[in-house]
Motif scaffolding. Structure first.
Motif, short mmCIF file in Angstrom:
data_model
loop_
_atom_site.label_atom_id
_atom_site.label_comp_id
_atom_site.label_asym_id
_atom_site.label_seq_id
_atom_site.Cartn_x
_atom_site.Cartn_y
_atom_site.Cartn_z
N ASN A 43 21.06 11.85 8.45
CA ASN A 43 21.38 13.25 8.22
C ASN A 43 22.29 13.80 9.33
OD1 ASN A 43 19.50 16.28 8.08
ND2 ASN A 43 20.93 15.57 6.55
N TRP A 69 28.84 3.35 11.71
CA TRP A 69 27.99 2.22 11.32
C TRP A 69 26.88 2.73 10.38
CZ3 TRP A 69 22.70 1.06 12.97
CH2 TRP A 69 22.20 -0.09 12.36
N PHE A 71 23.47 1.67 8.48
CA PHE A 71 22.38 0.70 8.30
C PHE A 71 22.27 0.46 6.79
CE2 PHE A 71 17.88 -0.12 7.33
CZ PHE A 71 17.70 -1.28 8.05
N LEU A 81 24.10 1.48 0.26
CA LEU A 81 24.33 2.77 0.94
C LEU A 81 25.76 2.90 1.46
CD1 LEU A 81 22.66 5.24 1.53
CD2 LEU A 81 22.05 4.25 3.71
N LEU A 143 22.77 11.15 20.86
CA LEU A 143 22.36 12.39 20.19
C LEU A 143 20.90 12.27 19.74
CD1 LEU A 143 25.45 12.59 20.18
CD2 LEU A 143 25.37 13.33 17.81
N ILE A 144 20.21 11.27 20.31
CA ILE A 144 18.89 10.87 19.83
C ILE A 144 17.77 11.60 20.56
CG2 ILE A 144 17.33 8.88 19.63
CD1 ILE A 144 19.97 7.16 19.61
N LYS A 145 16.84 12.13 19.79
CA LYS A 145 15.73 12.87 20.40
C LYS A 145 14.46 12.02 20.34
CE LYS A 145 17.99 17.19 19.55
NZ LYS A 145 18.15 18.41 18.77
N ASN A 175 20.70 22.19 16.84
CA ASN A 175 21.51 21.65 15.77
C ASN A 175 20.68 20.92 14.73
OD1 ASN A 175 21.19 19.14 17.37
ND2 ASN A 175 22.83 19.98 18.59
N ILE A 176 20.33 21.66 13.69
CA ILE A 176 19.73 21.03 12.52
C ILE A 176 20.91 20.67 11.63
CG2 ILE A 176 18.42 21.56 10.43
CD1 ILE A 176 16.32 22.72 12.09
N ASN A 225 10.28 18.26 19.62
CA ASN A 225 9.81 17.68 18.35
C ASN A 225 8.29 17.68 18.28
OD1 ASN A 225 12.29 17.24 17.21
ND2 ASN A 225 12.45 15.11 17.86
N ARG A 275 12.48 19.24 10.28
CA ARG A 275 11.66 18.34 9.46
C ARG A 275 10.26 18.18 10.04
NH1 ARG A 275 16.33 13.82 9.73
NH2 ARG A 275 15.99 14.37 11.91
N GLY A 302 13.44 8.97 3.13
CA GLY A 302 14.18 8.00 3.96
C GLY A 302 14.57 8.54 5.32
N GLN A 303 14.69 9.88 5.45
CA GLN A 303 14.93 10.43 6.79
C GLN A 303 13.66 10.23 7.62
OE1 GLN A 303 16.70 14.37 7.01
NE2 GLN A 303 17.61 14.11 4.98
N GLN A 306 10.65 12.24 14.06
CA GLN A 306 10.58 11.70 15.42
C GLN A 306 9.34 12.20 16.16
OE1 GLN A 306 13.77 9.61 16.45
NE2 GLN A 306 12.97 9.61 14.38
N1 LIG Z 1 18.76 15.65 11.37
C1 LIG Z 1 18.93 16.57 12.29
O1 LIG Z 1 18.99 17.76 12.00
C2 LIG Z 1 19.07 16.17 13.72
C3 LIG Z 1 19.64 17.08 14.62
C4 LIG Z 1 19.78 16.71 15.95
C5 LIG Z 1 19.37 15.45 16.38
N2 LIG Z 1 18.82 14.60 15.48
C6 LIG Z 1 18.42 13.29 15.99
O2 LIG Z 1 19.35 12.31 15.51
C7 LIG Z 1 18.71 11.04 15.41
C8 LIG Z 1 19.05 10.44 14.04
O3 LIG Z 1 18.54 11.28 13.03
P1 LIG Z 1 19.25 11.47 11.62
O4 LIG Z 1 18.80 12.81 11.15
O5 LIG Z 1 20.71 11.22 11.71
O6 LIG Z 1 18.60 10.29 10.77
P2 LIG Z 1 17.70 10.40 9.43
O7 LIG Z 1 16.29 10.59 9.82
O8 LIG Z 1 18.30 11.38 8.50
O9 LIG Z 1 17.91 9.01 8.73
C9 LIG Z 1 17.28 7.80 9.10
C10 LIG Z 1 18.37 6.79 9.41
O10 LIG Z 1 17.77 5.60 9.89
C11 LIG Z 1 18.38 4.49 9.25
N3 LIG Z 1 17.48 3.36 9.32
C12 LIG Z 1 16.40 3.09 8.54
N4 LIG Z 1 15.84 1.92 8.93
C13 LIG Z 1 16.59 1.47 9.99
C14 LIG Z 1 16.52 0.32 10.83
N5 LIG Z 1 15.57 -0.61 10.68
N6 LIG Z 1 17.45 0.17 11.81
C15 LIG Z 1 18.41 1.10 12.00
N7 LIG Z 1 18.53 2.21 11.23
C16 LIG Z 1 17.62 2.38 10.23
C17 LIG Z 1 18.66 5.01 7.85
O11 LIG Z 1 19.61 4.23 7.17
C18 LIG Z 1 19.20 6.40 8.19
O12 LIG Z 1 20.56 6.32 8.55
C19 LIG Z 1 17.23 11.29 15.64
O13 LIG Z 1 16.90 10.94 16.96
C20 LIG Z 1 17.07 12.80 15.47
O14 LIG Z 1 16.04 13.35 16.25
C21 LIG Z 1 18.68 14.91 14.17
#
Ligand SMILES: NC(=O)c1ccc[n+]([C@@H]2O[C@H](COP(=O)([O-])OP(=O)(O)OC[C@H]3O[C@@H](n4cnc5c(N)ncnc54)[C@H](O)[C@@H]3O)[C@@H](O)[C@H]2O)c1
Ligand SMILES: O=P(O)(O)OC[C@H](O)CO
Length: 366
Positions: A43, A69, A71, A81, A143-145, A175-176, A225, A275, A302-303, A306
């Motif tokens: 997302n 990239w 997954f 995908l 950007l990972i939390k 940033n959501i 979180n 979420r 699928g999302q 954390q």
């Molecule tokens: N969504 C938001 O609003 C938001 C905002 C700021 C920061 N973040 C942070 O960004 C990071 C990524 O979140 P997101 O929202 O982009 O992801 P997401 O939760 O929407 O999606 C999950 C992702 O993980 C992938 N995935 C599933 N299994 C996997 C595996 N075995 N190996 C590698 N990848 C796999 C999926 O294909 C998908 O791309 C998180 O740390 C989150 O806290 C999210």
């Protein structure tokens, strides 16, 4: 797979332009231009790619193309995908210069700016796969939390990336993915690199500032979180910010970081509409009878959540250091998530009066 076959350009649902990469000028042909790869396509990963790609098109110092990239997953419809990225950002058009690539090593090969944005639990494996596969001059931003807990203590994701790949900065903020607005870049010493990240991300609708404090920025994003889970379980004290924990874990955390977007603005944003908050709300409404795993699968499709794993990781650190009683909100959230306490317990949570004086003489705890 040859690059021209494995990469697809994205637009809305993705455009299947298998020849996209054949038209791309390689980085070493235009050495002064920076080439960006986004590692992750969930997302936020998809939104970040869109944001970055709108800037690389306009700013001459970046190559237009942003490689993302993906997954690889096969959807129930049988589609891959990387061919049809409708799962994590449905209905939003991605610019044509975002190129999806399911081959991790290939996706990062030419990039000198790497943006890491996957759920935190996958990062260690991803970093290990990338050792020796990235450019020597590459810089990275996370950007990972979230965080990992090692025997020696908490390991922030940025540190993990630094340790394995030797590179790092962080970007966190209010940033959501579908309502993004601003962020803070945390950097260590190299302000020039931080400013380059700002140029890559900043737009009139996504304002980015910098602060020289990687741990502070990252811990704010990680901690909120867990607080969002408390908010979802009806805890009214969620705006109570536990900066004490951050400073106990990393004494280098700076006070001014708490005035940036990564702190209270992100806390409010996530606790109101993220979420973690939504799933915790459903968890509490069901009286804890449906697990977070079940709710995550059903509600997020699928999302990834954390907060639940972060709550466990924070709990382990608190337990290991004998601090559980000092931080009852964090301890209680984990006890609730793991089914040992009822969700309603969070309402009874009260501030631990001994905490503040203790923070002032915290040196003996480290
Ligand atoms: N969504 C938001 O609003 C938001 C905002 C700021 C920061 N973040 C942070 O960004 C990071 C990524 O979140 P997101 O929202 O982009 O992801 P997401 O939760 O929407 O999606 C999950 C992702 O993980 C992938 N995935 C599933 N299994 C996997 C595996 N075995 N190996 C590698 N990848 C796999 C999926 O294909 C998908 O791309 C998180 O740390 C989150 O806290 C999210
Ligand atoms: O939707 P959440 O709860 O994962 O929160 C998303 C972002 O971290 C908000 O900054």
């Amino acid at each position: 797979m040859a690059p021209s076959m494995e990469s697809q350009q994205l637009e809305g649902p993705l455009n299947n332009n298998a020849n996209a990469s054949a038209n791309v000028v390689l980085a070493d042909e235009v050495p002064h231009k920076s080439r960006v790869t986004v590692v992750g396509s969930g997302n936020w990963g998809s939104v970040a790619s869109k944001l970055i790609a709108s800037n690389t098109q306009k700013i001459n110092s970046f190559h237009d193309e942003v490689r993302m990239w993906v997954f690889e997953e096969t959807l129930p419809s049988g589609e891959k995908l990387a061919e049809e990225n409708v799962k994590y950002l449905p209905g939003i058009k991605l610019p044509k210069n975002v190129v999806a690539d399911p081959d991790l090593e290939h996706a990062v090969r030419d990039a000198n700016m790497l943006v890491f944005v996957t759920p935190h639990q996958f990062m260690e494996g991803i970093c290990k796969r990338l050792v020796g596969k990235i450019r020597k001059d590459a810089v990275a931003i996370s950007l990972i939390k979230g965080m990992e807990v090692k025997r020696e203590g908490p390991c922030m994701i940025c540190t993990l990336i630094s340790k394995i790949l030797g590179i790092s900065c962080v970007l966190m903020g209010a940033n959501i993915a579908n309502e993004f607005s601003e962020a803070t870049v945390g950097y260590r010493e190299d302000k020039e690199i931080a400013e380059k990240w700002v140029r890559l991300f900043n737009t009139p609708y996504f304002m980015v500032s910098t602060v020289e404090d990687v741990e502070g920025v990252e811990l704010c994003g990680t901690r909120k979180n867990v607080v969002a889970l408390a908010a979802g379980c009806n805890n009214e004290d969620w705006l109570e910010r536990d900066e004490g924990l951050l400073k106990l874990l990393f004494p280098s955390v700076k006070d001014n970081t708490f005035f940036e977007s990564c702190e209270v603005a992100d806390l409010i944003t996530t606790c109101l509409g993220g979420r973690n908050r939504r799933c915790a709300d459903a968890f509490a409404r069901n009286g804890g009878k449906r697990s977070f795993d079940e709710l995550e699968a059903e509600m997020l499709q699928g999302q990834k959540l954390q907060g639940v794993s972060t709550a466990k990781e924070v709990y382990e650190v608190l337990h290991h250091r004998g601090w559980l009683e000092l931080f009852p909100l964090f301890a209680t959230v984990h006890e609730i998530c793991s089914g040992r306490l009822a969700p309603s317990t969070i309402v009874e949570y009260t501030e631990h009066s001994a905490r503040l004086p203790l923070l002032e003489s915290s040196a003996h705890l480290n």
